[in-house]
Design a protein around this motif. Structure first.
Motif, PDB file in Angstrom:
ATOM      1  N   THR A  79      42.532  43.198  42.556  1.00 32.11           N
ATOM      2  CA  THR A  79      43.581  42.213  42.289  1.00 32.11           C
ATOM      3  C   THR A  79      44.414  41.966  43.540  1.00 32.11           C
ATOM      4  O   THR A  79      44.883  40.855  43.776  1.00 32.11           O
ATOM      5  N   LYS A  80      44.582  43.005  44.371  1.00 34.57           N
ATOM      6  CA  LYS A  80      45.325  42.849  45.632  1.00 34.57           C
ATOM      7  C   LYS A  80      44.608  41.855  46.548  1.00 34.57           C
ATOM      8  O   LYS A  80      45.234  41.020  47.199  1.00 34.57           O
ATOM      9  N   VAL A  81      43.280  42.004  46.609  1.00 32.09           N
ATOM     10  CA  VAL A  81      42.498  41.115  47.458  1.00 32.09           C
ATOM     11  C   VAL A  81      42.583  39.682  46.941  1.00 32.09           C
ATOM     12  O   VAL A  81      42.785  38.738  47.702  1.00 32.09           O
ATOM     13  N   ARG A  82      42.471  39.553  45.610  1.00 32.69           N
ATOM     14  CA  ARG A  82      42.421  38.210  45.025  1.00 32.69           C
ATOM     15  C   ARG A  82      43.707  37.420  45.254  1.00 32.69           C
ATOM     16  O   ARG A  82      43.698  36.194  45.240  1.00 32.69           O
ATOM     17  N   GLU A  83      44.825  38.156  45.399  1.00 31.68           N
ATOM     18  CA  GLU A  83      46.074  37.457  45.707  1.00 31.68           C
ATOM     19  C   GLU A  83      45.918  36.559  46.936  1.00 31.68           C
ATOM     20  O   GLU A  83      46.588  35.542  47.063  1.00 31.68           O
ATOM     21  N   HIS A  84      45.038  36.998  47.860  1.00 35.22           N
ATOM     22  CA  HIS A  84      44.926  36.291  49.127  1.00 35.22           C
ATOM     23  C   HIS A  84      43.674  35.444  49.233  1.00 35.22           C
ATOM     24  O   HIS A  84      43.404  34.874  50.267  1.00 35.22           O
ATOM     25  N   VAL A  85      42.885  35.444  48.159  1.00 32.42           N
ATOM     26  CA  VAL A  85      41.658  34.653  48.154  1.00 32.42           C
ATOM     27  C   VAL A  85      41.794  33.583  47.082  1.00 32.42           C
ATOM     28  O   VAL A  85      41.692  33.873  45.887  1.00 32.42           O
ATOM     29  N   VAL A 109      51.278  26.271  38.383  1.00 28.80           N
ATOM     30  CA  VAL A 109      51.391  26.672  39.786  1.00 28.80           C
ATOM     31  C   VAL A 109      52.372  27.833  39.938  1.00 28.80           C
ATOM     32  O   VAL A 109      52.249  28.657  40.836  1.00 28.80           O
ATOM     33  N   MET A 110      53.327  27.948  39.012  1.00 28.27           N
ATOM     34  CA  MET A 110      54.335  28.997  39.134  1.00 28.27           C
ATOM     35  C   MET A 110      53.883  30.352  38.613  1.00 28.27           C
ATOM     36  O   MET A 110      54.345  31.398  39.071  1.00 28.27           O
ATOM     37  N   LEU A 111      52.985  30.321  37.608  1.00 28.41           N
ATOM     38  CA  LEU A 111      52.728  31.534  36.822  1.00 28.41           C
ATOM     39  C   LEU A 111      52.381  32.758  37.673  1.00 28.41           C
ATOM     40  O   LEU A 111      53.032  33.804  37.578  1.00 28.41           O
ATOM     41  N   ALA A 112      51.357  32.626  38.530  1.00 23.43           N
ATOM     42  CA  ALA A 112      50.929  33.791  39.302  1.00 23.43           C
ATOM     43  C   ALA A 112      51.947  34.129  40.394  1.00 23.43           C
ATOM     44  O   ALA A 112      52.119  35.295  40.746  1.00 23.43           O
ATOM     45  N   GLN A 113      52.611  33.128  40.908  1.00 25.69           N
ATOM     46  CA  GLN A 113      53.656  33.424  41.900  1.00 25.69           C
ATOM     47  C   GLN A 113      54.691  34.380  41.318  1.00 25.69           C
ATOM     48  O   GLN A 113      55.110  35.337  41.967  1.00 25.69           O
ATOM     49  N   GLU A 114      55.097  34.051  40.093  1.00 27.97           N
ATOM     50  CA  GLU A 114      56.148  34.859  39.483  1.00 27.97           C
ATOM     51  C   GLU A 114      55.655  36.249  39.108  1.00 27.97           C
ATOM     52  O   GLU A 114      56.331  37.235  39.324  1.00 27.97           O
ATOM     53  N   ALA A 172      42.596  33.231  35.955  1.00 32.59           N
ATOM     54  CA  ALA A 172      43.716  34.171  36.027  1.00 32.59           C
ATOM     55  C   ALA A 172      43.398  35.301  36.997  1.00 32.59           C
ATOM     56  O   ALA A 172      44.226  35.679  37.825  1.00 32.59           O
ATOM     57  N   SER A 173      42.178  35.828  36.919  1.00 31.76           N
ATOM     58  CA  SER A 173      41.785  36.912  37.824  1.00 31.76           C
ATOM     59  C   SER A 173      41.811  36.449  39.273  1.00 31.76           C
ATOM     60  O   SER A 173      42.273  37.167  40.157  1.00 31.76           O
ATOM     61  N   SER A 174      41.313  35.244  39.499  1.00 30.37           N
ATOM     62  CA  SER A 174      41.226  34.766  40.876  1.00 30.37           C
ATOM     63  C   SER A 174      42.612  34.580  41.478  1.00 30.37           C
ATOM     64  O   SER A 174      42.765  34.512  42.690  1.00 30.37           O
ATOM     65  N   LEU A 175      43.628  34.510  40.629  1.00 32.21           N
ATOM     66  CA  LEU A 175      44.991  34.399  41.133  1.00 32.21           C
ATOM     67  C   LEU A 175      45.636  35.758  41.318  1.00 32.21           C
ATOM     68  O   LEU A 175      46.828  35.860  41.599  1.00 32.21           O
ATOM     69  N   GLY A 176      44.859  36.809  41.123  1.00 33.86           N
ATOM     70  CA  GLY A 176      45.374  38.153  41.377  1.00 33.86           C
ATOM     71  C   GLY A 176      46.017  38.800  40.170  1.00 33.86           C
ATOM     72  O   GLY A 176      46.642  39.841  40.295  1.00 33.86           O
ATOM     73  N   ALA A 216      46.627  38.808  32.643  1.00 30.63           N
ATOM     74  CA  ALA A 216      45.774  37.688  32.250  1.00 30.63           C
ATOM     75  C   ALA A 216      45.781  37.519  30.739  1.00 30.63           C
ATOM     76  O   ALA A 216      45.903  36.415  30.219  1.00 30.63           O
ATOM     77  N   MET A 217      45.692  38.654  30.022  1.00 30.21           N
ATOM     78  CA  MET A 217      45.724  38.601  28.560  1.00 30.21           C
ATOM     79  C   MET A 217      47.065  38.057  28.068  1.00 30.21           C
ATOM     80  O   MET A 217      47.130  37.151  27.242  1.00 30.21           O
ATOM     81  N   GLY A 218      48.122  38.677  28.583  1.00 25.74           N
ATOM     82  CA  GLY A 218      49.447  38.375  28.064  1.00 25.74           C
ATOM     83  C   GLY A 218      49.943  36.989  28.443  1.00 25.74           C
ATOM     84  O   GLY A 218      50.660  36.357  27.678  1.00 25.74           O
ATOM     85  N   LEU A 219      49.570  36.502  29.629  1.00 25.37           N
ATOM     86  CA  LEU A 219      50.133  35.251  30.112  1.00 25.37           C
ATOM     87  C   LEU A 219      49.216  34.059  29.875  1.00 25.37           C
ATOM     88  O   LEU A 219      49.682  32.932  29.765  1.00 25.37           O
ATOM     89  N   VAL A 220      47.927  34.327  29.815  1.00 21.45           N
ATOM     90  CA  VAL A 220      46.988  33.204  29.757  1.00 21.45           C
ATOM     91  C   VAL A 220      46.191  33.189  28.448  1.00 21.45           C
ATOM     92  O   VAL A 220      46.171  32.186  27.740  1.00 21.45           O
ATOM     93  N   ILE A 221      45.560  34.317  28.135  1.00 22.91           N
ATOM     94  CA  ILE A 221      44.624  34.296  27.002  1.00 22.91           C
ATOM     95  C   ILE A 221      45.371  34.315  25.663  1.00 22.91           C
ATOM     96  O   ILE A 221      45.135  33.455  24.808  1.00 22.91           O
ATOM     97  N   ILE A 222      46.269  35.288  25.487  1.00 25.37           N
ATOM     98  CA  ILE A 222      46.938  35.420  24.182  1.00 25.37           C
ATOM     99  C   ILE A 222      47.728  34.155  23.811  1.00 25.37           C
ATOM    100  O   ILE A 222      47.619  33.678  22.673  1.00 25.37           O
ATOM    101  N   PRO A 223      48.525  33.600  24.734  1.00 28.86           N
ATOM    102  CA  PRO A 223      49.270  32.403  24.326  1.00 28.86           C
ATOM    103  C   PRO A 223      48.351  31.285  23.834  1.00 28.86           C
ATOM    104  O   PRO A 223      48.681  30.582  22.877  1.00 28.86           O
ATOM    105  N   GLN A 224      47.205  31.153  24.450  1.00 33.20           N
ATOM    106  CA  GLN A 224      46.278  30.125  23.973  1.00 33.20           C
ATOM    107  C   GLN A 224      45.647  30.520  22.654  1.00 33.20           C
ATOM    108  O   GLN A 224      45.427  29.688  21.776  1.00 33.20           O
TER     109      GLN A 224
END
Lengths: 724, 297
Positions: free
Chosen positions: B130-136, B155-160, A625-629, A635-643
């Motif tokens: 987190t700003k950096v990670r958006e692009h990495v 695939v949608m989650l972080a996009q949204e 989750a972090s690596s996706l920004g 991360a808690m609300g969308l990934v960890i808590i639901p699981q």
């Protein structure tokens, strides 16, 4: 994460097995004990040989006594836990005379004493200021009375309530011990106030001191002792002459013991030991003790209370003078008028498992007046019920009340249509306070507020109209009552109930009334659970995060909250909240406070469940989750808590079941939930059936939930296995 | 993005690692971080590889050290990855290559040293990581798909929620990216219903949907059964072909040889040797490299 669930499921299973075993053991014992007493007298105590009567004892050589040990000065536990008090010493003397060792059981709940005496497995007798009355005489035998009592009403000193009738208004809460004659008195005489039940007197008095209730109704001698020793900021605002008598409860299948105790009691009185003991505990000898002796030696105590009543009430009044500075104000003054006046009329609740007065079903009418000073003596009174009402019984008890003393008056009654004509053998003197109790009174079967009218005849033959009485509000009879009446008339029901096991655990009439009357309590229990649990979830989550926080202060807050609440018994937390909060000025109504306490307690357990659940989610999920920004919250609300929710759902459901069951603890502080209703019913009927019905109400919810948990767990296990 | 900080002057000289064929491209003047046009995954701007990665560094690492307790895992790493370059990092277990990768998007905090992503110093305390990670983009050994969501929702989650794309757009891009990794027909499957190789390709699609400027692959095929490895490597090959900047930690020598622009050999927390794949594989300079390649082969 599975093991606690399995544990809780298996715990439930264990409990059920234990319950079944207990039931079967009881069944066996009921059978055995009755056999022993009839067929095998040799199994009974050796002491039996010293007396002509045969009796059985649960422990050889010991007289075992059940008491709540929470009714000073009669029975209470001292600092070291030893039973103390007037009754305890009296029981000691009785045991001595029977050549037995006195054996007090640890403190029992008041409502459990009569059932336990009836069963005769744990205890031989019950001695706990038990007033001898009709309902109880159906379940157990009583010895002769060993104490006379009245009721008293006490409030905080600055409350502004000056007499009992001031309390009879909506919004006033009156504390009583559940299942006592005090409760009955409060329901009959203060119908507009709310009667709140407590486990014991100490809790009831504490509730008044904490402001949760406005007044307490209690046996007068106990109340006097409480007010002068423990609760000195309270005062007795009115003493109520009820002419009650305390007896020692003995199983009906053990009449030998009742007789043996009666003989011992008579000896103790005759030798003066009773008077000495009385003086030791109440500071004076009971007046007219000679009369008391003859009374005790006389026949059934329950029906004969005239002579003895006066003597103890006098004593009670004197001790009130000694103990409380308000004794002068205590007795509500009833001024005599020139004409007959001050009409009172109350009807006792005849609703099985409820507190209403039902029309069309026999009840007891208590009617009172003060005779006029200018009209001469009264020779006859005719009571007239409203249209549709009738008198079925001509047994009438007329009493002239003078302060706390009650003098019985000979009276003959005859029924004429819807009126009852009461002829007094000796005319009632002018200016007397008269009280007439009539059994078998039927009010009209349609609901309404009814008055009792009629006429009275003075000795010179003049007949005058009675002033209208205060209204008695009567409810319509219910299908429950109809069902009970039908059951009453069935032969097979009688046969069913005559089986000791079925009669004690599944008495059909009580099954019907319990299921109907517990329904409301069930609603309360569900309400506490379905509101409390959702409240506990966010709070639990918050403290789970605090406990996982990197900040030391936040973590300390989280850990403290969770550990305190998990480390203190819930029962104690309830007491602290219910008696402590009002003292701090937060006087929440019972139900919201109950919900709050349960929610707070549950939140601590949920916090631990959530924390464990969150920590069980692989670290890679947070990293992904972090690596996706995503930030922490996303991360808690969308990934960890639901699981987490999926993982903790079974454990959470178990917690939900626990919460639902734990609502029963609120019964001890006056929340009208399931357990409270069943305790009340059991206390008044002396029968276990209401408890069985309460158990059914719990199971109706818990069994399906446990089933759901088991299924969810299986599904989860197969999913987890399927992945990877 | 703001102009780069004053550190720009010296940082170029401090890239001794940059001695391979990319070296020339990396020696820019102080203002060298030009043209920060976001890399468009959909395409038009495919840098020409023959142009020797004309210009800019996407990742620059200087003097990076990382310790866990008193054990030093990275002992001073200097490395620059240029736009469009595929850098494959090889080395024995425990050599620090995964840690190096995880420092780049700060899943691990550097103990000392500096890392820049484009013109942002990600090791700076005030950096919004987190700003950096958006692009990495990052792909993990264990896939780390979100098990409660379908492939498409993964695939949608972080996009949204991170890029704030409208749902419809996020869904369209998700399906495109799943198409790209050959899994469009698995869009509505839960991760538990997919094979390991399929899960990893969904994970790649998930990272690609964010339009990353660089992709980090942390042993992306190590957890897979051998027969599933090829599909994932094919996806990675096509990414490289499309000009994606990539840092790849792997044990797949064949892939390194075929796809890498530059191969880095790490051991004991330092870069032992680096260069074009044919140089490193055919003519390794260091004994440790020889030893390692020998063992592998």
């Amino acid at each position: 994460m599975r093991s606690p669930l399995i544990r809780s499921v298996s715990r439930v299973a264990t409990i059920m097995v234990a319950l079944l075993m207990a039931a079967s053991i009881t069944l066996c014992m009921v059978g055995c004990s009755s056999e022993t007493s009839q067929d095998d007298p040799s199994a009974s105590s050796g002491a039996a040989s010293s007396s002509e009567n045969q009796y059985t004892l649960v422990n050889q050589g010991k007289l075992t006594v059940a008491s709540d040990l929470a009714t000073p000065p009669f029975e209470y536990a001292d600092d070291s836990g030893e039973p103390q008090g007037f009754t305890v010493e009296l029981m000691g003397m009785i045991a001595d005379r029977l050549g037995l060792e006195l054996n007090y059981l640890p403190a029992q709940k008041f409502d459990g004493i009569i059932p336990s005496v009836k069963q005769g497995v744990k205890t031989d007798v019950g001695a706990c200021n038990i007033t001898i009355n009709e309902e109880r005489l159906q379940e157990v035998d009583f010895t002769d009375s060993y104490m006379d009592s009245n009721q008293g009403v006490a409030a905080a000193k600055d409350s502004g309530y000056e007499q009992a009738s001031d309390l009879n208004q909506a919004g006033v809460k009156v504390a009583v011990q559940s299942g006592t004659t005090s409760e009955e008195w409060a329901i009959e005489n203060l119908p507009n106030a709310q009667t709140v039940n407590f486990d014991d007197w100490i809790a009831a008095f504490t509730a008044v001191m904490s402001g949760q209730c406005q007044a307490v109704v209690c046996d007068l001698p106990v109340e006097q002792w409480m007010v002068s020793n423990s609760f000195t900021d309270m005062e007795i605002i009115e003493e109520i002459p009820t002419g009650e008598q305390f007896g020692i409860a003995v199983s009906k299948s053990n009449p030998g013991l009742t007789q043996a105790i009666n003989r011992a009691l008579a000896d103790i009185r005759a030798e003066g030991a009773y008077d000495e003991l009385y003086e030791k505990w109440f500071g004076m000898a009971p007046s007219g003790s000679g009369g008391a002796t003859s009374d005790a030696a006389g026949e059934a105590a329950a029906s004969d209370n005239a002579g003895a009543a006066g003597e103890a009430s006098d004593a009670g009044e004197e001790s009130a003078t000694a103990g409380s500075d308000s004794a002068d104000a205590a007795q509500a003054s009833v001024e005599a008028q020139p004409e007959l006046s001050s009409i009172t009329a109350t009807a006792r609740s005849n609703e099985d498992g409820g507190s209403a007065v039902l029309g069309g079903i026999a009840t007891r009418l208590t009617w009172g007046c003060v005779t006029g000073t200018e009209e001469g003596d009264i020779s006859q009174i005719t009571l007239q019920l409203p249209d549709g009402g009738s008198f079925e019984d001509t047994s009438v008890e007329a009493v002239i009340v003078d302060d706390l003393s009650r003098t019985q008056v000979q009276a003959q009654a005859s029924v004429s249509d819807s009126s009852l004509v009461v002829d007094f053998a000796e005319p009632i003197p002018a200016g007397s306070q008269l009280s007439i109790e009539v059994e078998g009174v039927l009010f009209p079967s349609t609901a309404g507020a009814y008055t009792v009218g009629g006429t009275y005849t003075t000795s010179d033959g003049t007949q005058r109209e009675l002033p209208a009485s205060p209204t008695i509000s009567v409810s319509e009879s219910t299908w429950v009552q109809a069902a009970v009446n039908w059951l009453d008339s069935q032969a097979w029901v009688e046969a069913w109930n005559s089986n000791p096991f079925l009669g004690m655990f599944f008495k059909l009439q009580y099954v019907v009334t319990s299921i109907a009357s517990l329904f409301q309590g069930w609603g309360t229990a569900l309400l506490v659970t379905v509101i409390g649990f959702p409240l506990a979830i966010p709070v639990g989550l918050l403290f789970a995060f605090l406990k996982m926080s990197r900040n030391r202060v936040l973590r300390a807050i989280g850990v403290t909250y969770i550990n305190l609440l998990r480390g203190i018994p819930l029962f104690l937390q309830i007491y602290i909240a219910f008696f402590g909060m009002p003292m701090l000025g937060f006087n929440l109504p019972n139900l919201p406070l109950g919900i709050a306490v349960m929610a707070v307690n549950t939140s601590a357990y949920l916090a631990e469940i959530f924390r464990a659940g969150i920590e069980s989610i692989p670290k890679g999920q947070m990293e992904a989750a972090s690596s996706l920004g995503m930030n922490k919250i996303q991360a808690m609300g969308l990934v960890i808590i639901p699981q987490t929710v999926r993982r903790v759902m079974p454990t959470m459901t178990s917690e939900f079941v626990m919460l639902y069951k734990d609502t029963s603890l609120l019964s001890s502080v006056g929340v009208m939930e399931l357990m409270m209703f069943s305790k009340n019913l059991t206390a008044t009927t002396g029968n276990i059936t209401p408890y069985i019905c309460a158990a059914l109400y719990y199971l109706v919810v818990t069994i399906p939930l446990i089933h759901v948990v088991t299924k969810a767990e299986k599904k989860m296990a197969s999913e987890e296995g399927g992945r990877q | 993005m703001a102009h780069s900080p004053s550190a720009t002057e010296d940082r170029i000289e401090n890239t001794p690692a940059n001695k391979g064929k990319a070296a020339g491209g990396a020696s820019l003047d102080g203002d060298g971080v030009v043209a920060c046009t976001p890399h468009d995954a959909e395409g038009a701007q495919v840098p020409d590889k023959s142009d020797a990665f004309a210009s800019d560094a996407v990742i620059r690492i200087e003097g990076l050290r990382k310790s866990f307790g008193d054990q030093e895992i990275l002992k001073g790493i200097d490395l620059t990855v240029n736009r469009g370059e595929v850098v494959v990092i090889l080395g024995p277990s425990g050599s620090g290559k995964s840690t190096l990768l995880r420092c780049v998007n700060r899943l691990e905090e550097a103990t000392s040293g500096h890392i820049w992503f484009e013109d942002t110093e990600i090791t700076g305390p005030a950096t919004d990581i987190t700003k950096v990670r958006e692009h990495v983009g990052m792909v993990f050994q264990n896939f780390n798909l979100f098990p409660h969501l379908t492939a498409k929702k993964n695939v949608m989650l972080a996009q949204e929620h991170v890029l704030k794309r409208p749902k419809a757009q996020a869904e369209r891009i998700a399906l495109e990216q799943l198409e790209r990794v050959g899994l469009r027909d698995r869009a509505d499957y839960k991760p538990s219903q997919l094979s390991g190789g399929q899960q990893q390709r969904v994970a790649i699609a998930r990272a690609l949907a964010m339009d990353p400027h660089v992709m980090l692959f942390d042993e992306a095929t190590s957890a897979l059964d051998p027969e599933l490895v090829r599909d994932v490597l094919d996806v990675m090959r096509s990414l490289a072909r499309d000009g994606m900047t990539m840092m790849v930690v792997t044990h797949e020598m064949r892939f390194a040889r075929d796809v890498a622009d530059r191969v880095i050999f790490m051991d004991g927390g330092v870069i032992v040797e680096q260069g074009a794949p044919e140089d490193v594989f055919e003519r390794p300079q260091s004994d440790r490299t020889k030893d390692f390649l020998g063992h592998i082969a």
